[in-house]
Design an enzyme around this catalytic site. Structure first.
Site, PDB file in Angstrom:
ATOM      1  N   ASP A 190      33.989 146.228  62.953  1.00 29.54           N
ATOM      2  CA  ASP A 190      32.859 145.470  63.555  1.00 29.54           C
ATOM      3  C   ASP A 190      31.382 145.971  62.913  1.00 29.54           C
ATOM      4  O   ASP A 190      30.871 146.847  63.795  1.00 29.54           O
ATOM      5  CB  ASP A 190      32.907 145.272  65.061  1.00 29.54           C
ATOM      6  CG  ASP A 190      31.763 144.217  65.536  1.00 29.54           C
ATOM      7  OD1 ASP A 190      31.134 143.548  64.764  1.00 29.54           O
ATOM      8  OD2 ASP A 190      31.750 144.100  66.869  1.00 29.54           O
TER       9      ASP A 190
ATOM     10  N   LYS B 183      24.837 145.029  63.137  1.00 29.11           N
ATOM     11  CA  LYS B 183      24.350 146.349  64.110  1.00 29.11           C
ATOM     12  C   LYS B 183      23.706 147.628  63.519  1.00 29.11           C
ATOM     13  O   LYS B 183      23.698 147.629  62.461  1.00 29.11           O
ATOM     14  CB  LYS B 183      25.712 146.964  64.573  1.00 29.11           C
ATOM     15  CG  LYS B 183      26.646 146.000  65.541  1.00 29.11           C
ATOM     16  CD  LYS B 183      27.927 146.872  65.766  1.00 29.11           C
ATOM     17  CE  LYS B 183      28.908 145.912  66.579  1.00 29.11           C
ATOM     18  NZ  LYS B 183      28.499 145.515  67.787  1.00 29.11           N
TER      19      LYS B 183
ATOM     20  N   GLU C   3      31.712 138.410  67.754  1.00 33.59           N
ATOM     21  CA  GLU C   3      32.819 137.694  67.026  1.00 33.59           C
ATOM     22  C   GLU C   3      33.779 137.789  67.641  1.00 33.59           C
ATOM     23  O   GLU C   3      35.121 137.001  67.429  1.00 33.59           O
ATOM     24  CB  GLU C   3      32.914 138.540  65.634  1.00 33.59           C
ATOM     25  CG  GLU C   3      33.658 139.972  65.617  1.00 33.59           C
ATOM     26  CD  GLU C   3      33.230 141.045  66.561  1.00 33.59           C
ATOM     27  OE1 GLU C   3      31.853 140.852  66.895  1.00 33.59           O
ATOM     28  OE2 GLU C   3      33.844 141.721  67.148  1.00 33.59           O
TER      29      GLU C   3
ATOM     30  N   ARG D 295      35.219 136.989  70.603  1.00 37.48           N
ATOM     31  CA  ARG D 295      35.571 135.983  71.390  1.00 37.48           C
ATOM     32  C   ARG D 295      35.845 134.679  70.489  1.00 37.48           C
ATOM     33  O   ARG D 295      36.592 133.750  70.748  1.00 37.48           O
ATOM     34  CB  ARG D 295      34.287 135.474  72.421  1.00 37.48           C
ATOM     35  CG  ARG D 295      32.929 135.263  71.724  1.00 37.48           C
ATOM     36  CD  ARG D 295      31.657 135.170  72.594  1.00 37.48           C
ATOM     37  NE  ARG D 295      31.380 136.421  72.816  1.00 37.48           N
ATOM     38  CZ  ARG D 295      30.362 136.738  73.589  1.00 37.48           C
ATOM     39  NH1 ARG D 295      29.670 135.890  74.367  1.00 37.48           N
ATOM     40  NH2 ARG D 295      30.042 138.206  73.838  1.00 37.48           N
TER      41      ARG D 295
HETATM   42  N1  BES Z   1      32.738 145.008  69.541  1.00 38.90           N
HETATM   43  C1  BES Z   1      31.451 144.765  70.361  1.00 38.90           C
HETATM   44  C2  BES Z   1      31.424 145.148  71.779  1.00 38.90           C
HETATM   45  C3  BES Z   1      31.421 146.745  72.047  1.00 38.90           C
HETATM   46  C4  BES Z   1      30.264 147.330  72.209  1.00 38.90           C
HETATM   47  C5  BES Z   1      32.537 147.432  71.914  1.00 38.90           C
HETATM   48  C6  BES Z   1      29.989 148.604  72.319  1.00 38.90           C
HETATM   49  C7  BES Z   1      32.765 148.835  72.344  1.00 38.90           C
HETATM   50  C8  BES Z   1      31.589 149.355  72.457  1.00 38.90           C
HETATM   51  C9  BES Z   1      31.574 143.096  70.230  1.00 38.90           C
HETATM   52  O1  BES Z   1      31.825 142.554  69.014  1.00 38.90           O
HETATM   53  C10 BES Z   1      29.939 143.245  70.238  1.00 38.90           C
HETATM   54  O2  BES Z   1      29.327 143.286  69.328  1.00 38.90           O
HETATM   55  N2  BES Z   1      29.251 142.288  71.167  1.00 38.90           N
HETATM   56  C11 BES Z   1      27.918 142.018  71.350  1.00 38.90           C
HETATM   57  C12 BES Z   1      27.776 140.628  72.060  1.00 38.90           C
HETATM   58  C13 BES Z   1      26.278 140.299  71.975  1.00 38.90           C
HETATM   59  C14 BES Z   1      25.919 139.963  70.461  1.00 38.90           C
HETATM   60  C15 BES Z   1      26.330 138.913  72.949  1.00 38.90           C
HETATM   61  C16 BES Z   1      27.161 143.235  72.232  1.00 38.90           C
HETATM   62  O3  BES Z   1      27.968 143.488  73.145  1.00 38.90           O
HETATM   63  O4  BES Z   1      26.123 143.525  71.958  1.00 38.90           O
HETATM   64 ZN    ZN Z   2      33.565 143.493  68.392  1.00 40.12          ZN
HETATM   65 ZN    ZN Z   3      30.304 142.449  67.454  1.00 37.73          ZN
END
Ligand code: BES
Ligand code: ZN
Ligand code: ZN
Length: 480
Positions: free
Chosen positions: A248, A255, A327, A329
């Protein structure tokens, strides 16, 4: 490691070291009481006495998790010695067999190492663990409880299998690799079958949300479906749907580097679904178990999906993309829809490293337990607790429910400047749960516990295998 109970003829087995589990309050009866007092032995202590080839470990209470942690402490204390065999009187809680399971779990989980890429491989040297047939409290143990050895080895084996998957680097661990692992699992288990699908099938099925996430990756996304059918009389049918984002990067909503590190662990939900079916099959649990893995990379590139895109998902609910980093979800939306229609399970449980908000809110050790059936969430929380995994029920409300509405599509994939990110992610997923499944669905957000940034309990740094034991303990409880 091999485990066995001493047998009658073998009253004096030979071994290199002994582990003595001691209730903190009762050290007065021990031979080494003076030494232990001098070394400040108290609740939670470990005192290693290499010259007499003994290690004392305190067990403060007889809870299963205390037993796992005590075994782990013993392993850590003596790991540096070159020891082949150890002898111990098992600490026994109210359930004898479960205590043996916990003890074996503690040994196996704490001696795990991912050293594939280390030139100098360190490994715990212990090969054999011999159990006395009398407990650490002096009670004789029913020989039938020895069945706990095999169960413990299966449970910890499935957890360590998941750790290996999560720890593998993203360059190697692609959706194709997960397909290979799923096939190998089915090959080695007569009661597991597998089918797997790529882009063409996802297009046929209208799984456009899943496809969008993987659109810019040369590594083809894979929808993998494994089935375990018990040898006789399945009680109920469970479907475990796992988020398998093998990397991811965030996509175009890229990110920052510090958040991208360890995003190889974003396949933790799918890996757990593999571990669950492996353990369920090896334990011959009386349930039909399906694992559905949504595997893809979330990358950047000129063909990447974009914020502002609108996706028609498999269930025809339309989604406005506002952030390509939300992504998981999208992948789960289509996989949940697919699993309900194709498998028609009695219960559907998804596992996903879904939100950073869950880590912020609950900390790095705890799973968020979400859904639309509060009783089911509480029931899951209570019976999974025996596994030692931590979980907290997160409740929704009508105000948050409204926040996923979009002005241009049915729903949006993030609530901009929104709070309650784990709950709104759960609400997003609930839009893909059919009415008849609302009471039968659990969403487990394992973003915190799936990956350990630093070691804790019996988890070394890296993948923890979160979700495997919690769900298997839940199923074992349901099988009773
Ligand atoms: N895979 C991440 C969530 C995550 C964050 C898992 C830290 C493990 C450790 C997920 O896909 C994500 O990036 N979520 C975003 C959602 C936001 C854009 C609404 C997040 O948590 O920042
Ligand atoms: Zn993710
Ligand atoms: Zn993500």
């Amino acid at each position: 490691m091999k485990y066995r109970f001493i047998d009658e003829k073998d009253k004096k087995p030979s071994y290199d070291y002994s582990i003595l589990f001691i209730n903190g309050n009762s050290i007065d009866k021990i031979d080494d009481v003076e030494v232990l007092k001098m070394m400040g032995f108290e609740e939670g202590s470990v005192v290693d006495l290499p010259s007499s080839r003994k290690v004392y470990v305190s067990v403060s209470d007889m809870e299963l998790e205390t037993i796992r942690l005590a075994a782990a402490k013993a392993v850590k204390a003596i790991a540096k010695h070159d020891i082949k065999s150890v002898f111990l009187a098992p600490p026994i809680a109210s359930d004898e067999e479960a205590s043996i399971v916990a003890l074996v779990e503690g040994f196996e989980l704490s001696s795990y190492e991912f050293n594939k890429y280390k030139s100098k491989k360190v490994k715990v040297s212990i090969e054999e663990v011999i159990f006395d047939n009398v407990s650490s409290e002096g009670k004789s143990i029913d020989p039938k409880s020895a069945s706990g050895i095999d169960k413990g080895v299966i449970l910890a084996g499935a957890t360590n299998y998941v750790r290996d998957i999560v720890n593998e680097m993203p360059q190697v661990y692609t959706p194709l690799k997960m397909e290979e692992d799923a096939k190998a699992l089915a090959d080695s288990h007569a009661n597991i079958t597998v089918e797997s699908f790529g882009r063409d099938y996802l297009r046929e099925e209208g799984m456009n949300a899943f496809l969008a996430v993987g659109q810019s990756s040369p590594n083809e996304p894979k929808l993998i479906h494994l089935t375990y059918i018990p040898s006789e009389g399945a009680k109920e049918k469970y479907a475990f749907v796992g988020k398998g984002v093998t990397y991811d990067s965030g996509g175009l909503s890229l990110k920052p580097n510090s958040s991208m590190i360890h995003m190889k662990s974003d396949k933790g939900g799918a890996a757990a679904a593999l571990g669950i079916i492996k353990a369920a099959a090896e334990l011959n649990l009386p349930f039909e178990v399906h694992s559905v893995l949504g595997c893809t990379e979330n990358m950047i590139g000129s063909s990447a999906y974009k914020p502002d895109d609108i996706i028609v998902s498999r269930s025809k609910v339309t989604i406005e993309v506002l952030n390509t980093d939300a992504e998981g979800r999208l992948v789960l939306a289509d996989c949940l829809s697919w699993a309900q229609d194709k498998i028609k399970p009695d219960y559907i449980v998804d596992l996903a490293t879904l939100t950073g908000a869950c880590v912020v809110g609950l900390g790095s050790y705890t799973t968020g337990i979400l859904g639309k059936n509060f009783d089911l969430q509480m029931d899951y929380k209570l019976s999974s607790k025996q596994s030692g995994e931590l979980g907290t029920v997160l409740e929704s409300n009508p105000y948050l429910e409204k926040s996923v509405e979009s002005s241009i599509a049915d729903i949006k994939n993030v609530v901009i400047n929104g709070t309650g990110g784990s709950i709104t992610a759960g609400i997003f997923l609930s839009k893909f749960i059919k009415k008849e499944y609302e009471d039968k669905w659990l969403h487990l957000d394992i973003a915190g516990p799936a990956f350990a940034e630093s070691e804790w309990g019996y988890n070394p740094v890296g993948g923890t295998g979160a979700g495997v034991r919690a769900n298997i303990y839940y199923l074992m409880e349901k099988a009773k």
